[in-house]
Design an enzyme around this catalytic site. Sequence first.
Site, short mmCIF file in Angstrom:
data_model
loop_
_atom_site.label_atom_id
_atom_site.label_comp_id
_atom_site.label_asym_id
_atom_site.label_seq_id
_atom_site.Cartn_x
_atom_site.Cartn_y
_atom_site.Cartn_z
N HIS A 1 0.82 -1.33 0.17
CA HIS A 1 -0.14 -0.08 -0.11
C HIS A 1 0.97 1.14 0.21
O HIS A 1 1.99 1.15 0.71
CB HIS A 1 -0.90 0.10 1.23
CG HIS A 1 -1.95 -0.93 1.68
ND1 HIS A 1 -1.44 -2.29 2.23
CD2 HIS A 1 -2.98 -1.15 1.30
CE1 HIS A 1 -2.39 -3.14 2.34
NE2 HIS A 1 -3.48 -2.41 1.81
N ASP B 1 2.24 2.01 3.44
CA ASP B 1 3.14 0.87 3.76
C ASP B 1 4.67 1.34 3.48
O ASP B 1 5.54 1.03 4.43
CB ASP B 1 3.13 -0.57 3.20
CG ASP B 1 1.69 -0.96 3.47
OD1 ASP B 1 1.09 -0.82 4.41
OD2 ASP B 1 1.36 -1.86 2.45
N GLU C 1 -10.60 -7.26 -4.69
CA GLU C 1 -10.38 -8.35 -3.81
C GLU C 1 -11.41 -8.22 -2.85
O GLU C 1 -11.78 -7.38 -1.90
CB GLU C 1 -9.24 -7.84 -2.80
CG GLU C 1 -8.65 -9.07 -1.88
CD GLU C 1 -7.64 -8.51 -1.25
OE1 GLU C 1 -6.45 -7.93 -1.46
OE2 GLU C 1 -7.79 -8.75 0.20
N GLU D 1 -8.85 -13.86 -1.69
CA GLU D 1 -8.00 -14.03 -0.22
C GLU D 1 -9.10 -15.23 0.16
O GLU D 1 -10.05 -15.12 0.38
CB GLU D 1 -8.04 -12.68 0.33
CG GLU D 1 -7.34 -13.21 1.78
CD GLU D 1 -7.06 -11.97 2.47
OE1 GLU D 1 -6.59 -10.85 1.99
OE2 GLU D 1 -7.34 -12.06 3.78
N HIS E 1 -11.07 -14.27 3.33
CA HIS E 1 -12.18 -13.54 2.87
C HIS E 1 -13.32 -14.36 2.02
O HIS E 1 -14.46 -14.21 2.56
CB HIS E 1 -12.03 -12.49 1.84
CG HIS E 1 -10.85 -11.38 2.16
ND1 HIS E 1 -10.56 -10.28 1.55
CD2 HIS E 1 -10.34 -11.43 3.48
CE1 HIS E 1 -9.81 -9.60 2.17
NE2 HIS E 1 -9.41 -10.01 3.52
N ASP F 1 -4.38 -13.91 -2.53
CA ASP F 1 -4.04 -13.46 -1.54
C ASP F 1 -3.70 -14.75 -0.54
O ASP F 1 -4.88 -15.13 -0.01
CB ASP F 1 -4.39 -12.27 -0.88
CG ASP F 1 -4.08 -11.13 -1.09
OD1 ASP F 1 -3.16 -10.91 -2.01
OD2 ASP F 1 -4.22 -9.88 -0.33
N ASP G 1 -10.93 -11.86 10.19
CA ASP G 1 -10.02 -11.93 9.12
C ASP G 1 -8.70 -12.10 10.01
O ASP G 1 -7.99 -11.28 10.32
CB ASP G 1 -9.77 -10.61 8.33
CG ASP G 1 -9.10 -10.65 7.25
OD1 ASP G 1 -8.70 -11.94 6.88
OD2 ASP G 1 -8.69 -9.73 6.64
N ASP H 1 -5.87 -13.50 8.92
CA ASP H 1 -4.56 -13.38 8.06
C ASP H 1 -3.45 -14.49 8.53
O ASP H 1 -2.40 -14.01 8.79
CB ASP H 1 -4.00 -12.28 7.91
CG ASP H 1 -4.84 -11.36 7.33
OD1 ASP H 1 -5.78 -11.77 6.43
OD2 ASP H 1 -4.70 -10.13 7.44
N ASP I 1 -0.73 -12.44 2.24
CA ASP I 1 -1.13 -11.71 3.07
C ASP I 1 -1.63 -12.19 4.38
O ASP I 1 -2.90 -12.54 4.92
CB ASP I 1 -2.58 -10.90 2.42
CG ASP I 1 -3.06 -9.64 3.31
OD1 ASP I 1 -2.68 -9.44 4.31
OD2 ASP I 1 -4.19 -9.20 2.68
C1 XLS Z 1 -7.51 -6.70 4.29
C2 XLS Z 1 -7.03 -6.87 3.05
C3 XLS Z 1 -6.04 -6.04 2.54
C4 XLS Z 1 -5.88 -6.04 1.01
C5 XLS Z 1 -5.26 -4.70 0.30
O1 XLS Z 1 -8.45 -7.28 4.73
O2 XLS Z 1 -6.90 -8.04 2.92
O3 XLS Z 1 -4.86 -6.17 3.28
O4 XLS Z 1 -5.19 -7.08 0.79
O5 XLS Z 1 -5.62 -3.33 0.91
CA CA Z 2 -5.67 -9.23 1.24
CA CA Z 3 -7.08 -9.85 4.97
#
Ligand code: XLS
Ligand code: CA
Ligand code: CA
Length: 437
Positions: A100, A103, A231, A267, A270, A295, A306, A308, A337
């Site tokens: 991003h 980041d 996404e 992802e 998600h 992702d 989420d 991750d 991710d």
């Molecule tokens: C958040 C998302 C984010 C996207 C990019 O849940 O996964 O990290 O991948 O903005």
């Molecule tokens: Ca993501």
């Molecule tokens: Ca995520």
Amino acid sequence: MSYFANIPEIKYEGPESKNPFAFKYYDPERIVCGKPLKEQLPFAMAWWHNLGAAGTDMFGRDTADKSFGCEKGTMEHAKAKVDAGFEFMKKLGIRYFCFHDVDLVPEADDIKETNRRLDELSDYILEKMKGTDIKCLWGTANMFSNPRFMNGAGSSNSADVFCFAAAQVKKALDITVKLGGRGYVFWGGREGYETLLNTDVKFEQENIAKLMHLAVDYGRSIGFTGDFYIEPKPKEPMKHQYDFDAATAIGFLRQYGLDKDFKMNIEANHATLAGHTFQHDLRISAINGMLGSIDANQGDMLLGWDTDEFPFNVYDATMCMYEVLKAGGLTGGFNFDSKTRRPSYTFEDMFHAYILGMDTFALGMIKAGELIEDGRIDKFVEDRYASYKTGIGAKIRAGEVTLKELAAYADEMGAPALPGSGRQEYLESVVNNVLFH
Ligand code: XLS
Ligand code: CA
Ligand code: CA
């Protein structure tokens, strides 16, 4: 300056190895379905988790030290993150990263200054890229953290916020192109709503589409030939997010004439939040010609948010790779991710996490290749629809019959026979057999 001097270059040693700093399954040169794994699996490092996330959660502060010897919030720190990131990717043989805008550099009060910082830092990254094969997989603009985006970016009720978002997208596209990015992501974290009592849904969706069209026009004008991605995610942070899942996002893209320029970035976590499996959203994307990028992570079925996590579930990875191989691979890649758990706060843990994720996906791809080669599943699916190959079925497929003719056919037939067993348990045993023989 080395940040990970005590950690060796990570090599493939095979499943018998007990070396915690070696791949057990990810052999970059191993051929699966006609291509070496290093080509089948374009792995990417997520800048935000790996170089930024330090363990803060709703109940506690950082556990990890990601200062890399500098004061956070400075350009010196931003550059140290580049150095650490490149050392990390080189040691693991990772060839892509995702970012991003915020980041990369600390956001300033004035966007002109933020953009100046982005120019400076992307020059620094370009220098680092020289002599390596490391490139950007995709970039994106963070249009959800700053309070100005509390009501969304494209979907904000404020036209000024819309303009600010547009400026961020423009700059993030510039930087993505500069760093050789294959794709550009829109994750609509706050593109949604909390209550219909204050929301004009149609208006908001039209505006999101407008922002995306503007991004496509600008991107193409500066020579961006890659894919734009949506996404999907159903909720979190908003209660209702417009990009609920792949099917919803694809419908949106078609409705607003964006489907030629956009694909999906799916992802895992998600998809499961949307009440689907990971492989479901991959399949829906693939059959619509929109499977772009992944992702790579996994969620926790016991937790409704989420998480991750780094993927370690080999069943899911296998079924994911089955979809990817069937779709002919990705034009994007596999972006981790994913973040280490809060108590895994050392630099060693960052390496263990990527070794785990890369090994899991490599094993998944190897096993998916074996499933395809085994052929029992494909054959079963093929045979299951055999009634459409000849006779009335073939006519239905060819569009050669009317409803009236079908009714006449049914009259003559009486009752059809049961459609044949689905054999789910047998097919699941085939998966086990291929996984564990
Ligand atoms: C958040 C998302 C984010 C996207 C990019 O849940 O996964 O990290 O991948 O903005
Ligand atoms: Ca993501
Ligand atoms: Ca995520």
